[in-house]
Design an enzyme around this catalytic site. Structure first.
Site, mmCIF file in Angstrom:
data_model
loop_
_atom_site.group_PDB
_atom_site.id
_atom_site.type_symbol
_atom_site.label_atom_id
_atom_site.label_comp_id
_atom_site.label_asym_id
_atom_site.label_seq_id
_atom_site.Cartn_x
_atom_site.Cartn_y
_atom_site.Cartn_z
ATOM 1 N N ASP A 85 -4.401 -24.791 4.109
ATOM 2 C CA ASP A 85 -5.087 -23.801 4.930
ATOM 3 C C ASP A 85 -4.074 -23.286 5.953
ATOM 4 O OD1 ASP A 85 -7.030 -22.192 6.074
ATOM 5 O OD2 ASP A 85 -8.546 -23.753 6.086
ATOM 6 N N TYR A 86 -4.472 -22.274 6.696
ATOM 7 C CA TYR A 86 -3.560 -21.572 7.584
ATOM 8 C C TYR A 86 -2.830 -22.536 8.527
ATOM 9 C CZ TYR A 86 -1.978 -18.192 11.031
ATOM 10 O OH TYR A 86 -1.208 -17.446 11.883
#
Length: 834
Positions: free
Chosen positions: A286-287
């Site tokens: 994820d980011y």
């Protein structure tokens, strides 16, 4: 264990990690041999596309810098950039101006619509029609790929048991069985039948795994749950999505079992994901989740974070850039093996091959198709239909609904009656708000005389308006019926939008109370991305409709229900609590030693002020007609070990108009080696019946539907993860998680203890559609793997001229005396590592 026995088990059960033997393109191996360490690390990076629509904090990209990195082969994917012209040029640079010509993947957050926005995923789950979600995912892929996007960061398949969490809106609710059904079809819808087709968009299951269990519903908190809960609740939807062919997964931000961050957990990203579930695609962080290992206190610095994330099994790093910066050095220093790096590169390149990018790097980059698919009329019709099917009616006291098209004065009140900005819901990067059909427009299009409708906003989402209550009350006195639009704004839901109190804001409640003093029939329309705790005039309204965030066709869909063109058929995928303080609340909670029953709540599993119930339970919803159920009938009171039983009930529409009912199958294991939930959903089907019509609804149940995660730590460590036990079970065929009367059946132990066959199986049960009723979704799996349970096992084999070996297992019975109930055998199911 001796090597010959290890070899024999490997031959019998196949490879322990099927992902290692997945799709391999010889071109991939040729590229890997040619690539420098820097080029390999570059393939493992995902970055914001220059000029894109990135709404994550602190990102962006300069065109010239991006082009330079592409020429050096140092980017594997770009995200959140729509537009064929720009993507075509960026791909051309990657393919024609870099040394090896490796294409990039264009990814994006496209969850529930590209240009045509459909209901939020939670709303679609309320339809209890997975086939509709497949259609909207297919339509989303059609529009997104026409805009140059080839990979979506969806579906989110996290089971959400705490309604304070903002990301409840992105998933299918609180039940793992329902989550499995929707995970499967959304993957199929996004990817389509041909992964290399122009309209195929690679799916990404997220967030692996357990993110839905964040403590107190507070985003980015830890989600340290038990092994049993992890496997029974949070893992099944991921397994279903993997079985449906998902090409990619996204690791979760948070720390999970044992306090290890998901992005740094080799147990999770390799042992469970690869070895147990057989996933053969790639995992993307994820980011900046890899970089955040430092904040977690799990990594010392960027280099350490990159090393731990890659070793865990996270193949691609999103936006942080730490893979590109540090992996080449880590390999040269011997801290990461070349083999480990090559494994991740191989996974990424194989997915690009499966997507057809090596054969046609410019696929889904067609300017003419982009112009033609910018607006698709049939998608508008689909959006209206799905939005209708997603609406849940909680109350209809006195039959106030349907409304009349003429001869009835309507006061239309509330902050979102003319609002277009909050119709689409969270997670929409593009969409087209200017084309949203508002509630006021939908009602105006439905009534014969527009003068019969008076509009007053009354208040804002959280702020009162000067004179708003007076104006709203005046309109209510004039009207025959009041339609009051209340609820959450888009900003209340989604990532980083956890709420401490899941109620309607005070300014809106003041409006509801003021209007209620007029005594006029009150129809409340709720806009929400989670279950809400209702109170006061809202709770006491004549009619209550849960309308979620319905997307582009909001107004038309709601009007279709309000005026009776269609009977509401949605059911709750999340439980609406009596009070906000009950969170986390979910219907399938564990049985208690002191259950909250009877009028006397002292020293029981009850709250001081209330019991332990929902205001509106999972699976609940009303229609404009009424249905009756017969008692469930069983084909047999005994379920044989290798057999199945049929459970049926007669459903009758006893009302005066046609309608749809969601028939639900629940079970409860009365006595087990681990405490079991009070009920568990194991099947559902939506049935349409005309007034007076009856239909027999049937489900089939076998022992695999009754499996659960083992509690024995030693067994878990040995790879035995799931069990099924003979004994008595309750079963309901009913309309919600708290309705109906149970009948019982008994799962019998095996009738023989001699050699058993050894079919292939994964380590967890799946949900399958049954043939008995075409649209029934019920739990079923292939036969479980047989593993030794306790004292000893004997392996016998002989060699023949035409046969490799013959294998026999003698499984020693394990005796369990539980509360006087004899459980003579536990079947274990897990992974065998050769």
């Amino acid at each position: 264990m001796s090597h010959p026995v290890r070899l024999l088990i490997a031959l019998m059960f196949g490879p322990c990690c099927s992902g290692l033997n997945g799709h391999t393109d010889p071109r991939v191996e040729a590229l890997i041999r040619k690539m420098t360490l820097e080029e390999k690390a570059g393939q493992l990076g995902v970055f914001a596309r220059p000029g894109g629509s990135d709404y994550n904090p602190g990102t962006g990209g300069d065109w010239n810098d991006t082009a330079s990195l592409l020429r050096k082969g140092l980017i594997g994917s770009l995200y959140n950039g729509a537009g064929v012209k720009a993507n075509l040029e960026l791909q051309r640079i990657a393919v024609e101006e870099s040394r090896l010509g490796i294409p990039i993947i264009f990814g994006a957050d496209v969850w529930h619509g590209m240009r045509t926005v459909f209901p939020i995923p939670l709303g679609e789950a309320a339809s209890f029609e997975p086939e509709l979600a497949q259609k909207t995912a297919r339509a989303t892929a059609d529009e997104a790929t026409a805009s140059g996007i080839q990979w979506t960061y969806a579906p989110m398949v996290d089971v959400s048991r705490d309604q304070r969490w903002g990301r409840v809106a992105e998933g299918a609710g609180e039940d793992p069985f329902l989550g499995q059904a929707f995970a499967r079809v959304r993957v199929q819808g996004y990817q389509g039948p041909d992964l290399a087709a122009n309209d195929s968009m690679a799916a990404c299951l997220k967030h692996f795994a357990g993110y839905g269990g964040v403590q107190a519903g507070l985003d980015y908190s830890d989600a340290d749950t038990s092994q049993a809960t992890f496997r029974d609740v949070f893992l099944p939807p991921f397994k279903a999505g993997i079985e449906a062919g998902a090409l990619t997964l996204m690791s979760a931000f948070v720390s999970v079992l044992g306090g290890v961050p998901a992005t740094g957990s080799r147990w999770l990203q390799t042992k469970v994901l690869r070895h147990e579930l057989g996933f053969d695609g790639f995992v993307v962080s994820d980011y900046e989740a890899d970089l955040e290992l430092i904040n977690h206190g799990y990594a010392t610095n960027e280099s350490d974070a990159a090393q731990k994330a890659l070793w865990a099994g996270v193949d691609m790093s999103m936006q942080s850039g730490i893979y590109r910066t540090h992996l080449p050095v880590l390999v040269r220093e011997g801290k990461i093996s070349l083999e480990t790096l090559d494994t991740s590169v191989r996974r990424v390149l194989n997915v690009k091959s499966r997507m057809g990018l090596f054969d046609n790097p410019y696929r889904s980059l067609d300017v003419d198709r982009e112009a033609k698919r910018h607006w698709v009329p049939e998608h508008d019709a689909l959006a209206r239909h799905v939005a209708r099917q997603s609406i849940v009616m909680l109350e209809n006291r006195g039959g106030v609904l349907p409304l009349r098209r003429k001869g009835q004065k309507i006061a239309l009140l509330g902050w979102w009656i003319d609002d277009q900005d909050n119709a689409e819901g969270c997670g929409v990067v593009w969409g087209n708000r200017s084309h949203v059909v508002t509630l006021a427009q939908g009602i105006a299009d439905a009534v014969d005389d527009k003068a019969s409708v008076r509009k007053v906003t009354g208040s804002g989402v959280e702020d009162p308006y000067d004179g708003g209550l007076e104006a709203a009350t005046e309109a209510a006195r004039w009207a025959d019926v009041v339609v009051l639009a209340l609820g959450e704004a888009t900003s209340f839901t989604g990532e980083a939008e956890s709420r401490t109190d899941i109620v309607i804001p005070e300014a809106q409640m003041d409006l509801a109370e003021a209007v209620a003093t007029t005594g006029k029939p009150l129809v409340v329309l709720l806009k929400n991305g989670r279950a809400l705790a209702l109170d006061g005039a809202v709770k006491g309204a004549s009619a209550i409709l849960v309308t979620w965030f319905l997307g582009k066709q909001t107004g038309h869909a709601i009007a279709d229900i309000l005026f009776g063109d269609y009977s509401p058929s949605g059911r709750l995928p999340v439980s609406f609590p009596l009070r906000a303080g009950q969170q986390p609340y979910f219907y399938n909670h564990m049985s208690s030693g002191r259950p909250c029953t009877g009028e006397n709540h002292a020293f029981k599993n009850c709250w001081r002020q209330i019991g332990n119930d929902a205001l509106y339970p999972f699976g609940y919803g009303l229609t404009f007609t009424k249905f009756s159920y017969s008692m469930p009938a069983l084909s047999s009171s005994n379920l044989s070990w290798d057999g199945a039983i049929n459970i049926s009930a007669m459903l009758t529409n006893i009302g005066d108009r046609a309608g749809e009912e969601v028939v639900q199958l629940y079970v409860h294991d009365r006595v087990a080696s681990r405490v079991r939930p009070v009920r568990e959903l194991k099947g559902f089907v939506k049935v349409f019946l005309d007034a007076g019509q009856s239909h027999e609804v049937s489900f089939s149940l076998d022992r695999q539907a009754l499996m659960f995660a083992v509690a024995d730590t030693e067994l878990q460590e040995s790879g035995d993860t799931m069990a099924v036990e003979p004994g008595v079970f309750d079963v309901w065929v009913t309309s919600s998680a708290t309705a109906g009367t149970a009948v019982e059946f008994e799962l019998l132990p095996p009738q023989c203890s001699v050699a058993q066959s050894l079919p292939q199986s994964s380590s967890m049960p799946t949900a399958q559609s049954l043939a008995a009723v075409p649209e029934v979704y019920a739990s079923s799996a292939s036969k479980a793997d047989w593993l030794p349970t306790n004292v000893a096992f004997v392996v016998c084999f002989g060699l023949g001229m035409l046969c490799g070996c013959a294998v026999m297992f003698q499984i020693m019975r394990r005796q369990h005396l539980l509360h006087g109930h004899l459980k003579p055998l536990i079947e274990l199911q897990g992974n065998v590592e050769a």
